[in-house]
Motif scaffolding. Sequence first.
Motif, PDB file in Angstrom:
ATOM      1  N   ILE A   4      44.882  -2.954  71.142  1.00  0.00           N
ATOM      2  CA  ILE A   4      45.126  -1.848  72.077  1.00  0.00           C
ATOM      3  C   ILE A   4      46.222  -0.942  71.538  1.00  0.00           C
ATOM      4  N   LYS A   5      47.288  -1.539  71.040  1.00  0.00           N
ATOM      5  CA  LYS A   5      48.381  -0.760  70.477  1.00  0.00           C
ATOM      6  C   LYS A   5      47.897   0.051  69.274  1.00  0.00           C
ATOM      7  N   ASP A   6      47.097  -0.548  68.424  1.00  0.00           N
ATOM      8  CA  ASP A   6      46.571   0.153  67.250  1.00  0.00           C
ATOM      9  C   ASP A   6      45.710   1.350  67.652  1.00  0.00           C
ATOM     10  N   ARG A   7      44.872   1.160  68.673  1.00  0.00           N
ATOM     11  CA  ARG A   7      44.047   2.272  69.169  1.00  0.00           C
ATOM     12  C   ARG A   7      44.925   3.410  69.671  1.00  0.00           C
ATOM     13  N   PHE A   8      45.894   3.067  70.511  1.00  0.00           N
ATOM     14  CA  PHE A   8      46.779   4.077  71.068  1.00  0.00           C
ATOM     15  C   PHE A   8      47.501   4.839  69.960  1.00  0.00           C
ATOM     16  N   LEU A   9      48.023   4.124  68.968  1.00  0.00           N
ATOM     17  CA  LEU A   9      48.729   4.779  67.871  1.00  0.00           C
ATOM     18  C   LEU A   9      47.801   5.706  67.083  1.00  0.00           C
ATOM     19  N   LYS A  10      46.552   5.319  66.956  1.00  0.00           N
ATOM     20  CA  LYS A  10      45.568   6.177  66.285  1.00  0.00           C
ATOM     21  C   LYS A  10      45.333   7.449  67.106  1.00  0.00           C
ATOM     22  N   TYR A  11      45.197   7.294  68.413  1.00  0.00           N
ATOM     23  CA  TYR A  11      44.918   8.439  69.287  1.00  0.00           C
ATOM     24  C   TYR A  11      46.061   9.453  69.278  1.00  0.00           C
ATOM     25  N   VAL A  12      47.308   8.986  69.368  1.00  0.00           N
ATOM     26  CA  VAL A  12      48.433   9.922  69.475  1.00  0.00           C
ATOM     27  C   VAL A  12      48.706  10.672  68.180  1.00  0.00           C
ATOM     28  N   GLN A  13      48.092  10.251  67.091  1.00  0.00           N
ATOM     29  CA  GLN A  13      48.266  10.955  65.831  1.00  0.00           C
ATOM     30  C   GLN A  13      47.243  12.069  65.627  1.00  0.00           C
ATOM     31  N   ILE A  14      46.319  12.214  66.567  1.00  0.00           N
ATOM     32  CA  ILE A  14      45.328  13.279  66.490  1.00  0.00           C
ATOM     33  C   ILE A  14      45.880  14.495  67.220  1.00  0.00           C
ATOM     34  N   ASP A  15      45.931  15.615  66.538  1.00  0.00           N
ATOM     35  CA  ASP A  15      46.473  16.842  67.112  1.00  0.00           C
ATOM     36  C   ASP A  15      45.508  17.389  68.166  1.00  0.00           C
ATOM     37  N   THR A  16      45.936  17.379  69.424  1.00  0.00           N
ATOM     38  CA  THR A  16      45.114  17.895  70.523  1.00  0.00           C
ATOM     39  C   THR A  16      45.852  19.005  71.270  1.00  0.00           C
ATOM     40  N   GLN A  17      46.690  19.730  70.555  1.00  0.00           N
ATOM     41  CA  GLN A  17      47.466  20.805  71.167  1.00  0.00           C
ATOM     42  C   GLN A  17      46.547  21.805  71.859  1.00  0.00           C
ATOM     43  N   SER A  18      46.903  22.153  73.082  1.00  0.00           N
ATOM     44  CA  SER A  18      46.095  23.101  73.841  1.00  0.00           C
ATOM     45  C   SER A  18      46.541  24.543  73.569  1.00  0.00           C
ATOM     46  N   ASP A  19      45.706  25.475  74.005  1.00  0.00           N
ATOM     47  CA  ASP A  19      45.970  26.900  73.833  1.00  0.00           C
ATOM     48  C   ASP A  19      45.834  27.583  75.191  1.00  0.00           C
ATOM     49  N   PRO A  20      46.952  27.986  75.801  1.00  0.00           N
ATOM     50  CA  PRO A  20      46.895  28.579  77.137  1.00  0.00           C
ATOM     51  C   PRO A  20      46.178  29.929  77.167  1.00  0.00           C
ATOM     52  N   GLU A  21      45.998  30.552  76.022  1.00  0.00           N
ATOM     53  CA  GLU A  21      45.314  31.843  75.948  1.00  0.00           C
ATOM     54  C   GLU A  21      43.798  31.695  75.822  1.00  0.00           C
ATOM     55  N   SER A  22      43.352  30.499  75.570  1.00  0.00           N
ATOM     56  CA  SER A  22      41.928  30.262  75.344  1.00  0.00           C
ATOM     57  C   SER A  22      41.134  30.394  76.635  1.00  0.00           C
ATOM     58  N   GLN A  23      39.906  30.862  76.490  1.00  0.00           N
ATOM     59  CA  GLN A  23      38.983  30.949  77.620  1.00  0.00           C
ATOM     60  C   GLN A  23      37.950  29.823  77.572  1.00  0.00           C
ATOM     61  N   SER A  24      38.068  28.940  76.587  1.00  0.00           N
ATOM     62  CA  SER A  24      37.080  27.868  76.414  1.00  0.00           C
ATOM     63  C   SER A  24      37.634  26.534  76.897  1.00  0.00           C
ATOM     64  N   THR A  25      36.720  25.614  77.102  1.00  0.00           N
ATOM     65  CA  THR A  25      37.076  24.238  77.445  1.00  0.00           C
ATOM     66  C   THR A  25      36.321  23.325  76.504  1.00  0.00           C
TER      67      THR A  25
END
Length: 112
Positions: A4-25
Amino acid sequence: MEQIKDRFLKYVQIDTQSDPESQSTPSTAKQWDLARLLVKELEEIGLEDVSIDENAYIMATLPSNVAHEVPVIGFVSHFDTSPDYSGTGVKPMIHENYQGQDLVLSEKKNIV
């Protein structure tokens, strides 16, 4: 627990930064990286009816393991991160047995 810890550490290393100017989802294409990984892993661990739609909404079913009727439970979450900071190059740290002491995040930059 280690898995579980390994999965979580893998997930948090993926850049998922959002864009408040975007019109897409989702608001950035890079959020699809985590979405696709989550779909793949949900299938691998045996969930059923795994799907992802055009907005990266992920659905899956974990069948009951009891013969009698039980309530259905839904978990809702999001996987984007703040637009204020890039998620590129995240290096997560585990602080085992944390007791409330100051955490040194960068000795070189004196970030505590």
